[in-house]
Design an enzyme around this catalytic site. Structure first.
Site, short mmCIF file in Angstrom:
data_model
loop_
_atom_site.label_atom_id
_atom_site.label_comp_id
_atom_site.label_asym_id
_atom_site.label_seq_id
_atom_site.Cartn_x
_atom_site.Cartn_y
_atom_site.Cartn_z
N GLU A 110 3.46 10.88 -4.99
CA GLU A 110 3.10 9.91 -6.03
C GLU A 110 1.78 10.31 -6.69
OE1 GLU A 110 2.01 6.15 -4.29
OE2 GLU A 110 2.72 5.02 -6.03
N CYS A 131 1.93 0.58 -9.20
CA CYS A 131 2.97 1.11 -8.31
C CYS A 131 4.31 1.30 -9.01
CB CYS A 131 3.14 0.19 -7.11
SG CYS A 131 3.45 -1.51 -7.60
N GLU A 153 5.57 -3.29 0.99
CA GLU A 153 5.64 -3.05 -0.46
C GLU A 153 4.92 -1.73 -0.70
OE1 GLU A 153 6.84 -4.90 -3.13
OE2 GLU A 153 7.73 -6.44 -1.89
N GLY A 177 0.84 -1.20 0.00
CA GLY A 177 0.00 0.00 0.00
C GLY A 177 0.86 1.24 0.00
N SER A 178 0.30 2.31 0.52
CA SER A 178 0.99 3.60 0.44
C SER A 178 2.10 3.70 1.50
CB SER A 178 -0.02 4.73 0.65
OG SER A 178 -0.60 4.57 1.92
#
Ligand code: NAD
Length: 454
Positions: free
Chosen positions: A330, A240, A206, A184-185
């Protein structure tokens, strides 16, 4: 938490330590996925109109390939690995045992909502753990089918799904797990890391990042444009490892922009909104965030929207300022900033502004430039003259570094990630060299040579 309690009890039966048991489990998972491949496509389409091709290639077939490979190799991965012994311990045989951690928690995001829930599960089960999966609440149709598959394949004492949002996530995170795998973030990754620290639970994080793609003056521009546009607008920019922004040598900028426009039109036609090959932004919240980022920016191409289904067309933005909203963090959507550079210091100024990204791409025909970027910057992984494809080789570990994450997985790396490496020396009894025991009688000048025996 009841689900964890029953999994703890089950792990203590040691049944998951049997490799035959693990293989049967993965085969059941494989069957249940194959039986529902169409339903999975339907679910993800219902969540954000992900094209069927993209679901098959990047979610179900991706996971099935990992399952096939893992099933073939896991017995050899699980075997204790014999390593050379040291003279110091002679006579002995030395091994690394692969021990499951125990009870694993997997928290998944929404962008590849099936793959990112199931791929870590494969490693966790192959290595002999139990698992609780918390899928993303942002993609409820996918969460439901993940839940259905897990129910069909496993008893809850072994693998189960807990559906819910942030509160549910925080509730499960408060428990003591043996391993937490989070995708995730970066922001939520920090929360997960803090929760894990309370119990000294090891984690894989991740996370995301702001991935640069650098195009120099020697690059094959038409091919570069095609490969950048493909990786960027796949899944409507919600990948991502997609390019976040392009840094292009000013001498080829115009050509790159023209080729990017051409590629986008070749891929999705003139009327992109009607293309079956273009997904939607996942939620109203993400969609309005992206629209906000575009305010005040010079749009070179696209920028079309439709509020009724969170449609934002592939969009090229000209030279956004470093301090702009678009360049703050992002982007995670179909907006591609095009920023020209004059020299390598310009490149550095941009890249150095952000934390270590999950991916970096270089389009260049100069080997020395390719090498320089690889050697100079730290990032999760990447590609030369392409984007995104590093994820497709199961022999390559996939993960971030610094702000883009901790740990890596896929293929054998997943198995190792979910295994504690237990070092064991098996010592023989027929000889017991007395030199190590007190009273120490070995002359110190010999002790100073002991390094040769390790
Ligand atoms: P997110 O961090 O908002 O949510 C991920 C998961 O965390 C969800 O299951 C959610 O319910 C849970 N969560 C959200 N807020 C929480 C909180 N305050 N406390 C505890 N749990 C919470 O991420 P997202 O929006 O679902 O996914 C997009 C992000 O994921 C992007 O940053 C992207 O780069 C990253 N990502 C990384 C990878 C990778 O492999 N490295 C893959 C896909 C996505």
């Amino acid at each position: 938490m009841e689900q964890l309690k029953i999994q703890r009890d089950f792990f203590r039966t040691h049944r998951t330590k049997d490799v035959g048991f693990r293989k049967k489990a993965l085969r059941r998972l494989q069957q249940e996925i194959i039986a529902r491949e169409d339903a999975i496509c339907d679910a993800i389409y219902a969540d954000f109109k992900k094209p069927r091709f993209e679901t098959l290639a990047a979610e179900t077939q991706f996971v099935l390939a990992d399952l096939k490979h893992t099933l073939k190799k896991m017995a050899s991965w699980a075997r204790p690995e014999k390593v050379g012994s040291s003279w110091m311990n002679w006579p002995s045989s030395d091994y690394i045992y692969k021990e499951p951690y125990g009870n694993v928690l997997i928290i998944a995001p929404w962008n590849y909502p099936f793959q990112l829930a199931i791929a870590p599960l494969i490693g966790a089960l192959a290595a002999g753990n139990t698992a609780v999966i918390k899928p993303s609440e942002v993609t409820p149709h996918t969460a439901a089918i993940v839940s259905e598959i897990i129910k069909a394949a496993f008893k809850p004492e072994y693998v189960t799904v807990v559906e819910g949002g942030v509160e549910t996530s925080q509730r499960v995170l408060a428990e003591k797990w043996d391993y937490i795998f989070f995708t995730g973030s970066t922001r939520v990754g920090q929360i997960v890391y803090e929760s894990a620290a309370k119990h000294l639970t090891p984690v894989t994080l991740e996370l995301g990042g702001k991935n640069p793609t650098i195009v120099d003056g020697t690059a094959a521009i038409a091919t570069a444009a095609k490969r950048i546009a493909w990786g960027k607008f796949l899944n409507a920019g919600q990948t991502c490892i997609a390019t976040d922004y392009v840094l292009v040598d000013s001498s080829v900028k115009q050509k790159l922009v023209e080729e990017l426009k051409k590629s986008i039109t070749d891929f999705y036609g003139e009327n992109i909104e009607n293309s079956p090959d273009y997904a939607r932004t996942v939620s109203e919240k993400h969609y309005s965030g992206l629209k906000d980022m575009l305010k005040g920016e010079e749009i070179l191409f696209g920028g079309n929207t439709n509020d009724s289904d969170n449609y934002l067309s592939p969009t090229l933005v000209n030279e956004p300022k470093l301090g702009s909203k678009l360049m703050e963090g992002e982007i995670f959507g179909p907006i591609l900033p095009i920023i020209s550079y004059e020299n390598e210091a310009d490149i550095d100024r941009h890249i150095a502004k952000y934390g270590k990204p999950l991916a970096t791409y270089v389009f260049s025909n100069r080997k020395s430039f390719q090498k320089k970027i690889i050697d100079t910057y730290s990032f999760g992984g990447g590609a030369i003259n392409d984007t995104v494809i590093q994820i497709t080789n199961k022999r390559l570990p996939f993960g971030g570094v610094g702000a883009s994450g901790i740990g890596a997985y896929h293929g054998r790396t997943s198995f190792d990630l979910f295994s504690h490496q237990k070092s064991i020396i098996k010592k023989a009894n027929w000889l017991d060299i007395p030199l190590r025991y007190p009273p120490y009688t070995m002359p110190l000048k010999f002790v100073k040579k002991v390094k040769h025996l390790f």
